[in-house]
Design a protein around this motif. Structure first.
Motif, PDB file in Angstrom:
ATOM      1  N   THR A   1     -16.945   1.772  -1.873  1.00 23.46           N
ATOM      2  CA  THR A   1     -15.655   2.347  -2.176  1.00 23.46           C
ATOM      3  C   THR A   1     -15.379   3.475  -1.626  1.00 23.46           C
ATOM      4  N   SER A   2     -16.388   3.943  -0.870  1.00 25.32           N
ATOM      5  CA  SER A   2     -16.254   5.395  -0.046  1.00 25.32           C
ATOM      6  C   SER A   2     -15.052   5.176   0.873  1.00 25.32           C
ATOM      7  N   MET A   3     -14.920   3.994   1.238  1.00 25.65           N
ATOM      8  CA  MET A   3     -14.003   3.636   2.302  1.00 25.65           C
ATOM      9  C   MET A   3     -12.740   3.461   1.921  1.00 25.65           C
ATOM     10  N   GLU A   4     -12.521   3.757   0.578  1.00 22.30           N
ATOM     11  CA  GLU A   4     -11.103   3.560   0.176  1.00 22.30           C
ATOM     12  C   GLU A   4     -10.427   4.931  -0.088  1.00 22.30           C
TER      13      GLU A   4
ATOM     14  N   GLU B   1       4.208  -0.233  -8.714  1.00 24.31           N
ATOM     15  CA  GLU B   1       3.625  -0.326  -7.743  1.00 24.31           C
ATOM     16  C   GLU B   1       2.083  -0.158  -7.889  1.00 24.31           C
ATOM     17  N   TYR B   2       1.564  -1.411  -7.931  1.00 19.69           N
ATOM     18  CA  TYR B   2       0.018  -1.571  -7.970  1.00 19.69           C
ATOM     19  C   TYR B   2      -0.712  -1.398  -6.739  1.00 19.69           C
ATOM     20  N   VAL B   3      -2.003  -0.959  -6.845  1.00 18.22           N
ATOM     21  CA  VAL B   3      -2.400  -0.750  -5.511  1.00 18.22           C
ATOM     22  C   VAL B   3      -3.561  -1.981  -5.444  1.00 18.22           C
ATOM     23  N   VAL B   4      -3.585  -2.460  -4.003  1.00 20.41           N
ATOM     24  CA  VAL B   4      -4.435  -3.299  -3.543  1.00 20.41           C
ATOM     25  C   VAL B   4      -5.451  -2.819  -2.751  1.00 20.41           C
ATOM     26  N   LEU B   5      -6.925  -2.832  -2.978  1.00 23.71           N
ATOM     27  CA  LEU B   5      -7.704  -2.234  -2.303  1.00 23.71           C
ATOM     28  C   LEU B   5      -8.110  -2.781  -0.865  1.00 23.71           C
ATOM     29  N   LYS B   6      -8.537  -2.220  -0.082  1.00 24.40           N
ATOM     30  CA  LYS B   6      -9.069  -2.793   1.162  1.00 24.40           C
ATOM     31  C   LYS B   6     -10.326  -3.462   0.949  1.00 24.40           C
ATOM     32  N   LYS B   7     -11.286  -3.462   0.283  1.00 24.64           N
ATOM     33  CA  LYS B   7     -12.528  -3.803  -0.139  1.00 24.64           C
ATOM     34  C   LYS B   7     -13.451  -4.021   1.198  1.00 24.64           C
TER      35      LYS B   7
ATOM     36  N   ALA C   1      -6.328   8.469  -2.740  1.00 19.84           N
ATOM     37  CA  ALA C   1      -5.084   8.162  -3.473  1.00 19.84           C
ATOM     38  C   ALA C   1      -5.086   6.772  -4.003  1.00 19.84           C
ATOM     39  N   ASP C   2      -5.736   5.994  -3.357  1.00 19.98           N
ATOM     40  CA  ASP C   2      -5.916   4.427  -3.775  1.00 19.98           C
ATOM     41  C   ASP C   2      -6.978   4.523  -5.204  1.00 19.98           C
ATOM     42  N   ILE C   3      -7.862   5.147  -4.982  1.00 25.11           N
ATOM     43  CA  ILE C   3      -8.911   5.282  -6.182  1.00 25.11           C
ATOM     44  C   ILE C   3      -8.066   5.963  -7.280  1.00 25.11           C
ATOM     45  N   GLU C   4      -7.365   6.932  -7.179  1.00 30.56           N
ATOM     46  CA  GLU C   4      -6.441   7.413  -8.169  1.00 30.56           C
ATOM     47  C   GLU C   4      -5.568   6.477  -8.676  1.00 30.56           C
ATOM     48  N   ALA C   5      -4.979   5.744  -7.757  1.00 28.70           N
ATOM     49  CA  ALA C   5      -3.877   4.824  -8.130  1.00 28.70           C
ATOM     50  C   ALA C   5      -4.830   3.581  -9.061  1.00 28.70           C
ATOM     51  N   LEU C   6      -5.831   3.486  -9.213  1.00 28.82           N
ATOM     52  CA  LEU C   6      -6.517   2.382  -9.972  1.00 28.82           C
ATOM     53  C   LEU C   6      -6.047   2.740 -11.401  1.00 28.82           C
TER      54      LEU C   6
END
Length: 421
Positions: free
Chosen positions: A57-60, A401-407, A63-68
């Protein structure tokens, strides 16, 4: 002091706010770099640990973590896979320890309902029996609202809001057409053994006659004759009738009205749709024109009208799970403790996983009306604060506008693993 890695996973049916709990875990962990190095999320729940499919998760982006917080469903993937006892499935438990050792994981955060808290509890026991220290903290989640010790379960408030709004709007539709068209509308909601979601629909009822007229709860054995009489009386008096039925509505002998005969991975009956069953009874006995709808996944994915209270609960419990872990608490689950109904006020508490696991908190009898077809004022007082407040996501091109993580995956270090039967 040495900092270790943490493992976080989502389990079971997802909710509109489970990702807010994920954000709470990840952001809280970043505030304790002296104790937690990285948070690895399991792809598809506990299976991510067993198959060594770990997401860094540190690679996300931050902003994307906040958008969760604004994104529904399970951002890391969930699963319905229940670990049995250590004696029955020792290979799986040993595999967990091997993966945790290989990736220097000493913290385990499992985000789920009663079955998931049972898994977290078993992993904590495993830690003791196999001599590898793991701090296990459950993160509560279930739209069914049936976890004990906590005032409510994250995910429920948003589903309750969706269901109440849906039956409010549908009842207005039926009322406008009932003189020449549909007389009865039946809406099916989730809730296998506990009728909390069905009860929430009662919040839409008011002095104007809107909202549902009848609610069928799992806690009340289905009396076909009494039910049909109630429908007939309602149509006679109002011209139409709106009904909310829980998927777990059952006959006095315990048989679900809609039991399909199939079992899921947790051993639960796979319910085949109770709304058409109820509608069929009404048509056959009373002859009214009916329509029915099944909320199904829509209710648990509707983040666009999520309850602000629910979002705040979900994030706070994820955050608190980490705070408990780094403070030395083990085999516990953070809880919501209500301190006031009006105004609604709450604080955080905790409960032992051993007492949470596999316990279902059903509707109290004083929350169900005497005739068994509606909620009481005591139930309304409990439910009303949980749907309060709006927390809309950002919109783009007219859609959320939902986030899709890079995973990004962590490199595997162990041989492939196969589940036992």
């Amino acid at each position: 002091m040495t900092a270790y890695n943490a493992f976080y996973a989502q389990s079971g049916g997802v909710t509109p706010v489970i990702n807010a709990s994920a954000a709470g875990v990840i952001q809280a962990a970043s505030q304790h770099p002296d104790k937690i190095n990285k948070v690895y999320a399991g792809e598809d729940g506990i299976l991510g640990a067993l198959f060594e499919e770990l997401i860094d998760t540190s690679m996300e982006s931050e902003a994307d973590i906040e958008a969760l917080k604004m994104t529904p469903s399970g951002a890391f993937g969930s699963c319905r896979y229940k670990l049995k006892s250590i004696e029955e499935q020792r290979a799986e438990y040993e595999r967990l320890i091997d993966v945790f050792k290989a990736h220097d994981i000493r913290y385990f955060f499992y985000n789920g309902g009663g079955d998931s808290q049972d898994t977290a509890h078993k992993v904590s026991q495993l830690s003791d029996s196999m001599g590898y220290p793991i701090t296990c903290v459950g993160v509560p989640k279930t739209i069914d609202n049936d976890l004990p010790f906590t005032d409510c379960s994250p995910g429920f408030g948003s589903v309750a809001k969706y269901v109440a709004i849906s039956i409010l709007e549908a009842s207005m539709d039926v009322a406008s057409m009932s003189s020449t068209s549909t007389k009865v509308f039946v809406m099916e909601v989730m809730g296998r053994h506990a009728g909390w979601i069905a009860a929430a629909a009662g919040l839409a009822a008011d002095e104007r006659g809107l909202g549902p007229d009848i609610i069928l709860f799992p806690e009340v054995p289905f009396d076909e004759a009494a039910f049909l009489a109630k429908v007939a009386e309602t149509v006679k008096n109002k011209g139409q009738c709106s009904i909310v039925v829980s998927e777990g509505a059952a006959y006095p002998d315990g048989r679900f009205l809609a039991d399909s005969g199939v079992r899921d991975a947790f051993g639960h009956a796979q319910l085949g749709g109770v709304a058409p069953v109820v509608t069929g009874l009404i048509k056959a006995s009373l002859g009214f024109k009916c329509h029915w709808a099944v909320c199904d996944y829509l209710q648990r994915a509707a983040r666009h009208i999520g309850s602000k209270t629910d979002v705040e609960h979900a994030y706070a419990l994820g955050h608190e799970a980490v705070e408990l872990a780094v403070s030395g608490h083990n085999a516990v689950m953070p809880t919501i403790v209500r301190t006031s109904d009006e105004p609604y006020e709450w604080k955080l508490g905790k409960a032992p996983l051993a007492e949470v696991a596999n316990v279902e908190e059903k509707m109290p009898t004083d929350y169900i009306s005497e005739d068994g077809f509606f909620i009481t004022e005591a139930c309304r007082r409990y439910l009303a604060p949980l749907i309060q407040g709006e927390d809309y996501p950002s919109y783009r091109n007219g859609l959320p506008e939902y986030v899709v993580l890079k995973k990004y995956k962590v490199a595997k270090k162990l041989p492939a693993f196969t589940l036992t039967e």
